[in-house]
Design a protein around this motif. Structure first.
Motif, PDB file in Angstrom:
ATOM      1  N   SER A 190       0.856  -1.189   0.000  1.00  0.00           N
ATOM      2  CA  SER A 190       0.000   0.000   0.000  1.00  0.00           C
ATOM      3  C   SER A 190       0.894   1.241   0.000  1.00  0.00           C
ATOM      4  O   SER A 190       1.816   1.334   0.803  1.00  0.00           O
ATOM      5  CB  SER A 190      -0.886  -0.026   1.251  1.00  0.00           C
ATOM      6  N   VAL A 191       0.622   2.178  -0.918  1.00  0.00           N
ATOM      7  CA  VAL A 191       1.456   3.389  -1.000  1.00  0.00           C
ATOM      8  C   VAL A 191       0.593   4.648  -1.085  1.00  0.00           C
ATOM      9  O   VAL A 191      -0.454   4.651  -1.722  1.00  0.00           O
ATOM     10  CB  VAL A 191       2.416   3.364  -2.230  1.00  0.00           C
ATOM     11  N   GLN A 192       1.058   5.711  -0.409  1.00  0.00           N
ATOM     12  CA  GLN A 192       0.461   7.036  -0.633  1.00  0.00           C
ATOM     13  C   GLN A 192       1.221   7.695  -1.781  1.00  0.00           C
ATOM     14  O   GLN A 192       2.404   7.437  -2.004  1.00  0.00           O
ATOM     15  CB  GLN A 192       0.501   7.891   0.636  1.00  0.00           C
ATOM     16  N   VAL A 193       0.528   8.558  -2.495  1.00  0.00           N
ATOM     17  CA  VAL A 193       1.099   9.193  -3.692  1.00  0.00           C
ATOM     18  C   VAL A 193       1.176  10.699  -3.485  1.00  0.00           C
ATOM     19  O   VAL A 193       0.238  11.314  -2.968  1.00  0.00           O
ATOM     20  CB  VAL A 193       0.220   8.877  -4.939  1.00  0.00           C
ATOM     21  N   ASP A 194       2.291  11.298  -3.894  1.00  0.00           N
ATOM     22  CA  ASP A 194       2.441  12.754  -3.826  1.00  0.00           C
ATOM     23  C   ASP A 194       1.731  13.365  -5.042  1.00  0.00           C
ATOM     24  O   ASP A 194       2.344  13.615  -6.079  1.00  0.00           O
ATOM     25  CB  ASP A 194       3.928  13.134  -3.822  1.00  0.00           C
ATOM     26  N   THR A 195       0.438  13.613  -4.876  1.00  0.00           N
ATOM     27  CA  THR A 195      -0.365  14.111  -6.007  1.00  0.00           C
ATOM     28  C   THR A 195      -0.082  15.579  -6.320  1.00  0.00           C
ATOM     29  O   THR A 195      -0.569  16.099  -7.317  1.00  0.00           O
ATOM     30  CB  THR A 195      -1.874  13.909  -5.737  1.00  0.00           C
ATOM     31  N   ASP A 196       0.715  16.245  -5.473  1.00  0.00           N
ATOM     32  CA  ASP A 196       1.135  17.623  -5.810  1.00  0.00           C
ATOM     33  C   ASP A 196       2.162  17.609  -6.939  1.00  0.00           C
ATOM     34  O   ASP A 196       2.294  18.568  -7.694  1.00  0.00           O
ATOM     35  CB  ASP A 196       1.751  18.324  -4.588  1.00  0.00           C
ATOM     36  N   ARG A 197       2.904  16.498  -7.026  1.00  0.00           N
ATOM     37  CA  ARG A 197       3.989  16.433  -8.021  1.00  0.00           C
ATOM     38  C   ARG A 197       3.670  15.548  -9.221  1.00  0.00           C
ATOM     39  O   ARG A 197       4.349  15.634 -10.246  1.00  0.00           O
ATOM     40  CB  ARG A 197       5.278  15.955  -7.348  1.00  0.00           C
ATOM     41  N   ILE A 198       2.678  14.666  -9.093  1.00  0.00           N
ATOM     42  CA  ILE A 198       2.342  13.789 -10.222  1.00  0.00           C
ATOM     43  C   ILE A 198       0.874  13.381 -10.117  1.00  0.00           C
ATOM     44  O   ILE A 198       0.344  13.224  -9.009  1.00  0.00           O
ATOM     45  CB  ILE A 198       3.254  12.523 -10.229  1.00  0.00           C
ATOM     46  N   SER A 199       0.219  13.236 -11.261  1.00  0.00           N
ATOM     47  CA  SER A 199      -1.185  12.805 -11.228  1.00  0.00           C
ATOM     48  C   SER A 199      -1.246  11.291 -11.044  1.00  0.00           C
ATOM     49  O   SER A 199      -0.311  10.570 -11.404  1.00  0.00           O
ATOM     50  CB  SER A 199      -1.897  13.194 -12.529  1.00  0.00           C
ATOM     51  N   MET A 200      -2.357  10.811 -10.499  1.00  0.00           N
ATOM     52  CA  MET A 200      -2.527   9.364 -10.294  1.00  0.00           C
ATOM     53  C   MET A 200      -2.446   8.631 -11.634  1.00  0.00           C
ATOM     54  O   MET A 200      -1.880   7.543 -11.724  1.00  0.00           O
ATOM     55  CB  MET A 200      -3.883   9.070  -9.620  1.00  0.00           C
ATOM     56  N   GLU A 201      -3.020   9.247 -12.678  1.00  0.00           N
ATOM     57  CA  GLU A 201      -3.046   8.604 -14.006  1.00  0.00           C
ATOM     58  C   GLU A 201      -1.636   8.452 -14.568  1.00  0.00           C
ATOM     59  O   GLU A 201      -1.245   7.380 -15.045  1.00  0.00           O
ATOM     60  CB  GLU A 201      -3.908   9.430 -14.990  1.00  0.00           C
ATOM     61  N   GLU A 202      -0.864   9.530 -14.471  1.00  0.00           N
ATOM     62  CA  GLU A 202       0.507   9.533 -15.008  1.00  0.00           C
ATOM     63  C   GLU A 202       1.374   8.499 -14.274  1.00  0.00           C
ATOM     64  O   GLU A 202       2.123   7.733 -14.891  1.00  0.00           O
ATOM     65  CB  GLU A 202       1.095  10.940 -14.832  1.00  0.00           C
ATOM     66  N   LEU A 203       1.235   8.476 -12.946  1.00  0.00           N
ATOM     67  CA  LEU A 203       2.014   7.538 -12.132  1.00  0.00           C
ATOM     68  C   LEU A 203       1.620   6.091 -12.442  1.00  0.00           C
ATOM     69  O   LEU A 203       2.476   5.227 -12.641  1.00  0.00           O
ATOM     70  CB  LEU A 203       1.787   7.823 -10.649  1.00  0.00           C
ATOM     71  N   THR A 204       0.317   5.836 -12.499  1.00  0.00           N
ATOM     72  CA  THR A 204      -0.178   4.479 -12.769  1.00  0.00           C
ATOM     73  C   THR A 204       0.353   3.972 -14.103  1.00  0.00           C
ATOM     74  O   THR A 204       0.822   2.829 -14.210  1.00  0.00           O
ATOM     75  CB  THR A 204      -1.724   4.460 -12.763  1.00  0.00           C
ATOM     76  N   GLU A 205       0.317   4.827 -15.107  1.00  0.00           N
ATOM     77  CA  GLU A 205       0.790   4.444 -16.439  1.00  0.00           C
ATOM     78  C   GLU A 205       2.280   4.098 -16.410  1.00  0.00           C
ATOM     79  O   GLU A 205       2.711   3.087 -16.968  1.00  0.00           O
ATOM     80  CB  GLU A 205       0.525   5.601 -17.426  1.00  0.00           C
ATOM     81  N   SER A 206       3.070   4.927 -15.720  1.00  0.00           N
ATOM     82  CA  SER A 206       4.509   4.696 -15.635  1.00  0.00           C
ATOM     83  C   SER A 206       4.817   3.374 -14.928  1.00  0.00           C
ATOM     84  O   SER A 206       5.672   2.599 -15.378  1.00  0.00           O
ATOM     85  CB  SER A 206       5.177   5.855 -14.889  1.00  0.00           C
ATOM     86  N   LEU A 207       4.120   3.108 -13.830  1.00  0.00           N
ATOM     87  CA  LEU A 207       4.358   1.870 -13.072  1.00  0.00           C
ATOM     88  C   LEU A 207       3.986   0.640 -13.898  1.00  0.00           C
ATOM     89  O   LEU A 207       4.697  -0.362 -13.908  1.00  0.00           O
ATOM     90  CB  LEU A 207       3.564   1.886 -11.759  1.00  0.00           C
ATOM     91  N   LYS A 208       2.873   0.741 -14.615  1.00  0.00           N
ATOM     92  CA  LYS A 208       2.439  -0.392 -15.447  1.00  0.00           C
ATOM     93  C   LYS A 208       3.459  -0.686 -16.546  1.00  0.00           C
ATOM     94  O   LYS A 208       3.712  -1.839 -16.888  1.00  0.00           O
ATOM     95  CB  LYS A 208       1.054  -0.110 -16.051  1.00  0.00           C
ATOM     96  N   GLN A 209       4.065   0.373 -17.082  1.00  0.00           N
ATOM     97  CA  GLN A 209       5.093   0.184 -18.126  1.00  0.00           C
ATOM     98  C   GLN A 209       6.325  -0.529 -17.566  1.00  0.00           C
ATOM     99  O   GLN A 209       7.071  -1.155 -18.313  1.00  0.00           O
ATOM    100  CB  GLN A 209       5.496   1.544 -18.719  1.00  0.00           C
ATOM    101  N   GLN A 210       6.521  -0.437 -16.243  1.00  0.00           N
ATOM    102  CA  GLN A 210       7.650  -1.137 -15.609  1.00  0.00           C
ATOM    103  C   GLN A 210       7.276  -2.581 -15.219  1.00  0.00           C
ATOM    104  O   GLN A 210       8.042  -3.264 -14.546  1.00  0.00           O
ATOM    105  CB  GLN A 210       8.096  -0.368 -14.356  1.00  0.00           C
ATOM    106  N   GLY A 211       6.071  -2.998 -15.611  1.00  0.00           N
ATOM    107  CA  GLY A 211       5.643  -4.372 -15.330  1.00  0.00           C
ATOM    108  C   GLY A 211       5.074  -4.566 -13.936  1.00  0.00           C
ATOM    109  O   GLY A 211       4.939  -5.688 -13.460  1.00  0.00           O
ATOM    110  N   ILE A 212       4.745  -3.452 -13.268  1.00  0.00           N
ATOM    111  CA  ILE A 212       4.209  -3.523 -11.902  1.00  0.00           C
ATOM    112  C   ILE A 212       2.683  -3.566 -11.973  1.00  0.00           C
ATOM    113  O   ILE A 212       2.061  -2.839 -12.738  1.00  0.00           O
ATOM    114  CB  ILE A 212       4.680  -2.305 -11.080  1.00  0.00           C
TER     115      ILE A 212
END
Length: 437
Positions: A190-212
């Motif tokens: 379980s992780v909290q996200v710094d939404t001031d610096r990145i959107s949930m959508e952008e972060l989710t997409e990046s993590l998925k591209q890393q196979g997570i």
């Protein structure tokens, strides 16, 4: 063809090292596993995963494994040499829980390990016990669920009798069993996200591209569940502080405290700093969080997280929460008191707790919590908030403590109190929000 270093490493032997470090030497399991994995970083991913799964699983299911061994061995586990007990426990775990390991391999490897460890004279004993269990696994007897519910739940879910009895007495049989079952389920991170610096959508997409594997947290808006990665420190977004590991209930506790923009917050037992980080992200640049803990080491952990998360509105300080700090008197809009506790709510991720806890320790901790609350409540401004929380499931440390505190501090009133259970998609966790009149 030249042999690689990993060809000479016996992964099951490393697991025995881990089990001995935990059961004989009193090491915490996550540290024992980490030390071995750090030393053998060159091993293939598959081998590292095998070591982790077998050692964690054996420790987690140890009460059940011992009960199975005792049904087929004339010598009971308690009377065995620690090395032999470790070999049999990990062997039986493979027989019962690792479909990828053929029974013959589990038995043969246990015998080889017995010889390798210098106990050739016991190889016949180990062989006999292992093969007997392999042949008769479907004949293993559990205690009668109706006649001996405590013994039944203890063996089935590998939790000590006294703890099962306590959960049943305090929360009822159904809640007890659902909690014990939840402890054994896989736990995504379980992780909290710094939404001031990145959107949930952008972060989710990046993590998925890393196979997570990424899943939205339904209970907390700016939080995710991650799985399918090997090491957190290999994820760039973790390294630059966009992600912070924190359980859902811990985030919900900070949301219950509800620090506002510009608030002054003191977190009195903060390490490693998750609640402080979450609060700092809620109060903006005009607010400030002071995260305190008892030792230099713990405060350094907090400072590392402040740097990693790039927080300019948070500082850390070495301070013993039992000692009154006159300079902080009535200075805080919110005091977060997430206090040392028995930890019975986090058995799912910190398995050792169930083997190390005791009724005496629970009583000692409840008294310590009372002592600290009596000191730190003085930092709350009139009209401010005191958040009391623990990651445990004992009335003495939770509801009883809140009622005792309120009896002795008439200037505080209870706003809300909640016990979270591990089957609710979070840790077993308690939180109480109190308001200073």
């Amino acid at each position: 063809m030249t042999k690689s270093r990993s060809d000479n490493v016996n992964t099951r032997n490393l697991v025995v090292d881990i089990l001995l470090a935990v059961t004989r030497d009193g090491e915490f399991s996550h540290i024992a596993i980490r030390d071995v994995l750090d030393k053998y970083r060159y091993l293939p991913k598959q081998d590292r995963a095998f070591i982790t799964r077998l050692s964690q699983g054996t420790i987690e299911r140890m009460i059940e494994l011992d009960a199975i061994i005792n049904q087929f061995s004339k010598t009971k586990v308690k009377k065995m040499k620690p090395v032999i007990a470790a070999i049999l426990r990990s062997g039986v775990y493979q027989l019962k829980y690792m479909d990828s390991v053929p029974d013959s391999a589990a038995c043969n490897e246990a015998v080889k390990l017995t010889v390798k460890r210098g106990f050739s004279g016991l190889k016949g004993f180990v062989n006999g016990v292992m093969r007997s269990i392999a042949r008769n696994m479907d004949q293993v007897k559990l205690p009668d669920a109706q006649k001996e519910p405590v013994k039944y739940l203890s063996m089935r879910y590998s939790v000590p009798d006294w703890m099962v009895q306590r959960f049943m007495d305090q929360y009822g049989k159904e809640s007890c069993e659902k909690s014990l079952e939840a402890f054994l389920q896989p736990h995504p991170t379980s992780v909290q996200v710094d939404t001031d610096r990145i959107s949930m959508e952008e972060l989710t997409e990046s993590l998925k591209q890393q196979g997570i594997t990424v899943k939205q947290n339904d209970q907390v808006e700016r939080a995710l569940f991650l799985s399918g990665y090997e090491a957190l420190d290999e994820i760039e977004e973790f390294e630059n502080g966009l992600l912070y590991v924190q359980d859902t209930a811990s985030m919900l506790a900070v949301e219950l405290a509800a620090p506002k923009m510009g608030d002054q917050v003191i977190d009195v037992c903060a390490a490693p700093g998750g609640k402080s980080v979450y609060a700092a992200r809620m109060i903006g640049e005009t607010g400030h969080v002071e995260a305190r803990d008892l030792t230099e080491y713990k405060v350094e952990m907090i400072e590392d997280n402040i740097d990693r998360c790039q927080l300019s509105n948070m500082t850390a300080k070495v301070w013993d929460a039992r000692v009154f700090d006159q300079s902080a008197e009535q200075k805080a809009d919110v005091v977060i008191a997430d206090l040392p506790c028995s930890g019975l709510g986090v058995i799912g991720t910190k398995t050792d707790i169930k083997y190390n806890a005791s009724e005496e320790k629970i009583a000692e901790l409840a008294a310590l919590q009372q002592e600290i609350l009596g000191v730190v409540c003085r930092y709350v401004k009139a009209g401010g908030t005191l958040l009391y929380s623990t990651c445990t499931m004992t009335r003495e440390e939770n509801e009883d403590n809140v009622h005792k505190f309120l009896e002795e501090h008439a200037d505080f009133e209870l706003e809300q109190m909640r016990q979270c259970f591990p089957y609710e998609g979070c840790d077993g966790f308690f939180m109480a929000k109190m308001h200073r009149r």
